[in-house]
Write a protein that holds these residues in place. Structure first.
Motif, PDB file in Angstrom:
ATOM      1  N   TYR A  94       1.273  -1.540  13.601  1.00 16.29           N
ATOM      2  CA  TYR A  94       0.220  -1.003  14.470  1.00 16.29           C
ATOM      3  C   TYR A  94       0.074  -1.848  15.715  1.00 16.29           C
ATOM      4  CZ  TYR A  94      -1.638   2.052  10.852  1.00 16.29           C
ATOM      5  OH  TYR A  94      -1.795   3.021   9.918  1.00 16.29           O
ATOM      6  N   ILE A 154       6.215   6.319  -0.218  1.00 18.04           N
ATOM      7  CA  ILE A 154       6.585   5.174   0.618  1.00 18.04           C
ATOM      8  C   ILE A 154       5.578   4.062   0.396  1.00 18.04           C
ATOM      9  CG2 ILE A 154       6.997   4.461   2.965  1.00 18.04           C
ATOM     10  CD1 ILE A 154       7.651   7.247   3.664  1.00 18.04           C
ATOM     11  N   GLU A 172      -1.806  11.676  13.750  1.00 22.59           N
ATOM     12  CA  GLU A 172      -1.597  11.483  12.320  1.00 22.59           C
ATOM     13  C   GLU A 172      -1.355  10.022  11.977  1.00 22.59           C
ATOM     14  OE1 GLU A 172       2.023  11.705  10.615  1.00 22.59           O
ATOM     15  OE2 GLU A 172       2.508  10.579  12.401  1.00 22.59           O
ATOM     16  N   TRP A 173      -1.046   9.169  12.993  1.00 21.11           N
ATOM     17  CA  TRP A 173      -0.857   7.758  12.664  1.00 21.11           C
ATOM     18  C   TRP A 173      -2.179   7.126  12.257  1.00 21.11           C
ATOM     19  CZ3 TRP A 173      -3.629   4.350  15.691  1.00 21.11           C
ATOM     20  CH2 TRP A 173      -4.107   4.845  16.903  1.00 21.11           C
ATOM     21  N   ILE A 209       4.361   0.509   1.717  1.00 21.28           N
ATOM     22  CA  ILE A 209       4.482  -0.438   2.831  1.00 21.28           C
ATOM     23  C   ILE A 209       3.814  -1.745   2.436  1.00 21.28           C
ATOM     24  CG2 ILE A 209       4.132  -0.686   5.276  1.00 21.28           C
ATOM     25  CD1 ILE A 209       3.284   2.074   5.518  1.00 21.28           C
ATOM     26  N   VAL A 232       0.865  -1.187   0.000  1.00 17.89           N
ATOM     27  CA  VAL A 232       0.000   0.000   0.000  1.00 17.89           C
ATOM     28  C   VAL A 232       0.895   1.227   0.000  1.00 17.89           C
ATOM     29  CG1 VAL A 232      -2.094  -0.833   1.063  1.00 17.89           C
ATOM     30  CG2 VAL A 232      -0.162  -0.322   2.474  1.00 17.89           C
ATOM     31  N   ARG A 233       0.352   2.330  -0.493  1.00 17.96           N
ATOM     32  CA  ARG A 233       1.119   3.574  -0.517  1.00 17.96           C
ATOM     33  C   ARG A 233       0.809   4.375   0.736  1.00 17.96           C
ATOM     34  NH1 ARG A 233       3.162   5.440  -5.950  1.00 17.96           N
ATOM     35  NH2 ARG A 233       4.363   3.556  -5.962  1.00 17.96           N
ATOM     36  N   ALA A 234       1.839   4.881   1.355  1.00 22.42           N
ATOM     37  CA  ALA A 234       1.636   5.713   2.541  1.00 22.42           C
ATOM     38  C   ALA A 234       1.768   7.159   2.118  1.00 22.42           C
ATOM     39  CB  ALA A 234       2.657   5.370   3.604  1.00 22.42           C
ATOM     40  N   VAL A 235       0.640   7.800   1.839  1.00 23.14           N
ATOM     41  CA  VAL A 235       0.688   9.200   1.416  1.00 23.14           C
ATOM     42  C   VAL A 235       0.912  10.066   2.657  1.00 23.14           C
ATOM     43  CG1 VAL A 235      -0.621  11.023   0.314  1.00 23.14           C
ATOM     44  CG2 VAL A 235      -0.939   8.667  -0.400  1.00 23.14           C
ATOM     45  N   PRO A 236       1.898  10.939   2.659  1.00 24.21           N
ATOM     46  CA  PRO A 236       2.111  11.762   3.865  1.00 24.21           C
ATOM     47  C   PRO A 236       0.941  12.717   4.072  1.00 24.21           C
ATOM     48  CG  PRO A 236       3.717  12.296   2.152  1.00 24.21           C
ATOM     49  CD  PRO A 236       2.917  11.179   1.638  1.00 24.21           C
ATOM     50  N   THR A 237       0.531  12.895   5.314  1.00 25.50           N
ATOM     51  CA  THR A 237      -0.642  13.717   5.622  1.00 25.50           C
ATOM     52  C   THR A 237      -0.230  15.143   5.895  1.00 25.50           C
ATOM     53  OG1 THR A 237      -0.394  13.267   7.932  1.00 25.50           O
ATOM     54  CG2 THR A 237      -1.825  11.822   6.690  1.00 25.50           C
ATOM     55  N   THR A 238      -1.211  16.016   6.013  1.00 20.66           N
ATOM     56  CA  THR A 238      -0.921  17.389   6.396  1.00 20.66           C
ATOM     57  C   THR A 238      -1.197  17.603   7.877  1.00 20.66           C
ATOM     58  OG1 THR A 238      -3.137  17.948   5.733  1.00 20.66           O
ATOM     59  CG2 THR A 238      -1.412  18.376   4.157  1.00 20.66           C
ATOM     60  N   ARG A 291       1.333  14.872  15.948  1.00 20.92           N
ATOM     61  CA  ARG A 291       1.894  13.528  15.862  1.00 20.92           C
ATOM     62  C   ARG A 291       1.089  12.517  16.666  1.00 20.92           C
ATOM     63  NH1 ARG A 291       5.339  13.410  11.898  1.00 20.92           N
ATOM     64  NH2 ARG A 291       7.266  14.565  12.076  1.00 20.92           N
ATOM     65  N   VAL A 351      -0.445  24.209   6.332  1.00 19.49           N
ATOM     66  CA  VAL A 351       0.503  23.202   5.893  1.00 19.49           C
ATOM     67  C   VAL A 351       0.041  22.642   4.564  1.00 19.49           C
ATOM     68  CG1 VAL A 351       1.144  20.855   6.420  1.00 19.49           C
ATOM     69  CG2 VAL A 351       1.385  22.576   8.138  1.00 19.49           C
ATOM     70  N   TYR A 358      -2.921   6.614   8.226  1.00 17.09           N
ATOM     71  CA  TYR A 358      -2.185   5.725   7.336  1.00 17.09           C
ATOM     72  C   TYR A 358      -2.991   4.461   7.072  1.00 17.09           C
ATOM     73  CZ  TYR A 358       1.871   8.653   7.568  1.00 17.09           C
ATOM     74  OH  TYR A 358       2.717   9.710   7.434  1.00 17.09           O
ATOM     75  N   PRO A 359      -2.704   3.747   5.974  1.00 17.19           N
ATOM     76  CA  PRO A 359      -3.496   2.566   5.626  1.00 17.19           C
ATOM     77  C   PRO A 359      -3.286   1.439   6.629  1.00 17.19           C
ATOM     78  CG  PRO A 359      -1.629   2.762   4.154  1.00 17.19           C
ATOM     79  CD  PRO A 359      -1.681   4.026   4.951  1.00 17.19           C
ATOM     80  N   LEU A 419      -0.290  17.955  11.476  1.00 22.10           N
ATOM     81  CA  LEU A 419       0.951  18.193  12.186  1.00 22.10           C
ATOM     82  C   LEU A 419       0.970  17.538  13.556  1.00 22.10           C
ATOM     83  CD1 LEU A 419       1.969  21.876  11.575  1.00 22.10           C
ATOM     84  CD2 LEU A 419       3.071  19.816  10.812  1.00 22.10           C
TER      85      LEU A 419
END
Lengths: 154, 489
Positions: free
Chosen positions: B13, B2, A16-17, B4, A3-9, A13, B211, A20-21, A11
């Motif tokens: 997780y 990236i 934001e996890w 995964i 799967v692709r982990a697209v970085p989020t906007t 921490r 952002v 992710y997929p 901030l």
């Protein structure tokens, strides 16, 4: 497979996890495997096991999503110290996909638990209280609301 | 981007969930124990609320020996790492007097100036004897030496801007300049993976921060259009000014910024650009002039260029380069210039000599050789790692290559196993990178020889097999492919 982990906007921490997929699948798998664990440890009927899972899910998610405030690290200089995790997710935006998913899970658990116990008391009462509290806590109108000042700041 | 493996995402997780659950249990029992014991606070408030340092106490301290390793020599290609031991499960670490000589893949030593250099070091020692280690004064009082003025001229010339100003510390440059450049009523649009110094400087300025998605010019345009249309938060008045902050090479991804597109968008919407070239100045570009030279962007289009001297020049400090009016304004108003002690003179001399070597003004071609060497080393190392099946981030020509690990248990396993085999690598875990995307970051230097790199590749391949980080299928060797083709014939 991949799967692709697209970085989020996002901030923050602390939340934001969740963007992710694979999070939803992991959540559902943890709930399912804890049901199997309860069944194998206590040797009870499936309905009682689902009730136990539902109630522990209620306690755990209420404590971590709606009671604990702030973030577990100090890098962000305390700007989220007044917000619970639920209020921090998705930057406070309401009715996003993640929030809808997290609202549906307690309801589905309630339906499974009450169906497998054949809607008998006292399990039905506890399950209903659990789903009621959890779903009301996730309403958009409850954003930053502290009823009777419970869990408000000093 | 990236990629995964799905199963790895699920296990990561689950691992973090387990670590979190264990941490909560231990905190719960610790609270019960401490309730019985009297606390010695005597009415004062506790410094830490108990939730803020949860990550440090329960996750970071377990693998503390992988971070902050003391070294006992200059950070050259090979250096001495001090061995440490712990008697209480990594809560406290004690140093021993033993050192082990390891191959350095962690220091930002892009052009090899970190160790003693035949041109720079004699001149630095001469300036140390003449100017002494500290100026003992702020720039405004008595801390501007001839070295500082010469350094500012040379930096402006190197970066191809009209003028420049230098500061003693790279982090402080960002954190102290942004509040001066913009204030309340302004808008800062910063890339989502910008360095902590930029984030802190932006927060300290009081401007509104938005952002945009990492290195995505289309999303930047969308955010710009939305914000310009909406105006300031409650009054909806137009913004006083808009600054877009990007980095040249992102230090955790090793990728280059899409500078030409971003400059075009900022020109269209009349926003200022602030380019942080901490990792790219001196390391990329045909003559080492950074990401503008590499991507063919005219430096007159970038309004504020910032950089540091810690990476390619082997010194300390940071600089801002811009138009004459901007630098003059900064000299009157920036607190890092008015109140902070000025840069140490030998450090300034090191940068001047390093710039001379890079540009070839010392009479040799060592600068051009170093630049060619680092490019060759980076491309060789990256292609070999990718052939072995590792997931390596970063563009071609970039000397930073993060190798993705993901699972939290692989972080200490990889680090400790590599140290045993005398290869020192740096781990990047939460909160420097997102929770799930833990990685090890390798920095290639011009002082690494090919034999050393080949040996390091063998060690990394072995450790990668042991730890299980080869997420992509490995490409078979070309010779083996040829042999198989011959056999089939």
């Amino acid at each position: 497979m991949y799967v692709r982990a697209v970085p989020t906007t996002d901030l923050n921490r602390n939340t934001e996890w969740f963007t992710y997929p694979g999070v939803w699948t992991t959540y559902i798998l943890i709930v399912f495997f804890s049901w199997i664990l309860v069944l194998s440890v206590f040797n009870c009927s499936p309905g009682i096991a689902w009730t136990v899972v539902n109630l522990t899910h209620f306690l755990v998610t209420y404590h971590f999503f709606h009671w604990k405030k702030g973030t577990p690290f100090s890098d962000d200089q305390g700007i989220y110290n007044r917000l619970t995790w639920w209020e921090q997710v998705d930057n406070g935006k309401q009715l996003t996909r993640n929030r809808k998913f997290l609202t549906v899970v307690p309801v589905v658990l309630y339906l499974i638990a009450s169906h497998t116990t054949d809607y008998q008391h006292p399990m039905l009462f506890f399950n209903t209280v659990a789903v009621f509290v959890l779903v009301v806590a996730k309403f958009p109108h409850m954003h930053k609301v502290r009823i009777f000042g419970i869990n408000a700041d000093q | 981007m990236i990629t995964i493996p799905y199963l790895t995402a699920l296990t990561t997780y689950f691992s973090y969930g387990l670590l979190f659950a264990f941490g909560q249990f231990r905190d719960f029992f610790r609270k019960i124990f401490d309730w019985w014991r009297a606390n010695n606070l005597q009415g004062y408030a506790p410094i830490c609320l108990g939730l803020e340092d949860f990550y440090i106490r329960r996750l970071y301290l377990r693998i503390q020996d992988c971070f902050g390793r003391p070294i006992a020599s200059a950070p050259d290609a090979w250096f001495d790492v001090v061995e440490r031991y712990s008697n209480d499960n990594n809560k406290t670490l004690k140093r021993t007097t033993n050192i082990s000589r390891c191959f350095n893949l962690g220091s930002y030593n892009y052009l090899g100036f970190a160790a003693s250099d035949e041109y720079c070091t004699p001149r630095v020692i001469k300036s140390l004897k003449r100017f002494s280690p500290s100026t003992c004064s702020a720039r405004v009082d008595g801390g501007t030496t001839t070295l500082h003025t010469e350094l500012e001229e040379r930096v402006a010339n190197f970066v191809r801007k009209p003028s420049a100003i230098v500061f003693g510390m790279g982090y402080a440059t960002n954190a102290a300049i942004l509040p001066v450049l913009i204030g309340k009523g302004g808008l800062i649009i910063s890339d989502s993976l910008n360095h902590n110094s930029i984030v802190n400087g932006a927060r300290g300025s009081g401007a509104t921060i938005r952002v945009f998605q990492y290195n995505t010019p289309l999303h930047l345009e969308k955010v710009l259009r939305e914000q310009i249309a909406e105006g300031q938060p409650r009054t909806h008045r137009p913004w006083k000014k808009i600054i877009v902050i990007v980095e040249g090479i992102y230090s955790m991804e090793g990728e280059l910024c899409k500078l030409p597109e971003i400059v075009a968008i900022c020109k269209k919407y009349k926003a200022y650009i602030y380019l942080d070239e901490a990792h790219s100045i001196g390391a990329v570009g045909k003559s080492g002039r950074g990401v503008c030279e590499l991507l063919g962007v005219d430096t007159a289009d970038v309004d504020v260029m910032m950089g540091t001297f810690t990476k390619s020049f082997g010194s300390c400090g940071g600089y801002i380069a811009g138009s004459k009016e901007l630098i003059q304004y900064l000299k009157y108003s920036c607190p890092a210039h008015l109140y902070a002690t000025s840069m140490s003179p030998p450090a300034a001399q090191q940068i001047i000599s390093a710039i001379k070597v890079i540009l070839g003004e010392d009479g040799t071609s060592r600068g051009a050789e170093k630049l060619a060497q680092i490019r060759e080393n980076s491309n060789f190392f990256r292609s070999e790692l990718q052939k072995m099946g590792f997931e390596v981030l970063g563009d071609n020509d970039s000397p930073i290559m993060p190798i993705m690990l993901y699972n939290p248990a692989k972080i200490p396993a990889f680090s400790r196993e590599c140290l045993v085999q005398k290869v020192a690598v740096v781990m990047v875990a939460f909160p420097a990178c997102p929770l799930l995307l833990a990685r090890t970051r390798i920095c290639i230097s011009a002082s690494h020889t090919k034999e050393d790199l080949v040996k390091a590749l063998e060690v990394i391949s072995q450790v990668g097999d042991l730890v299980g980080v080869k997420y992509f299928p490995a490409e078979p060797e070309k010779q083996e492919q040829l042999k198989e083709m011959i056999k089939m014939d």
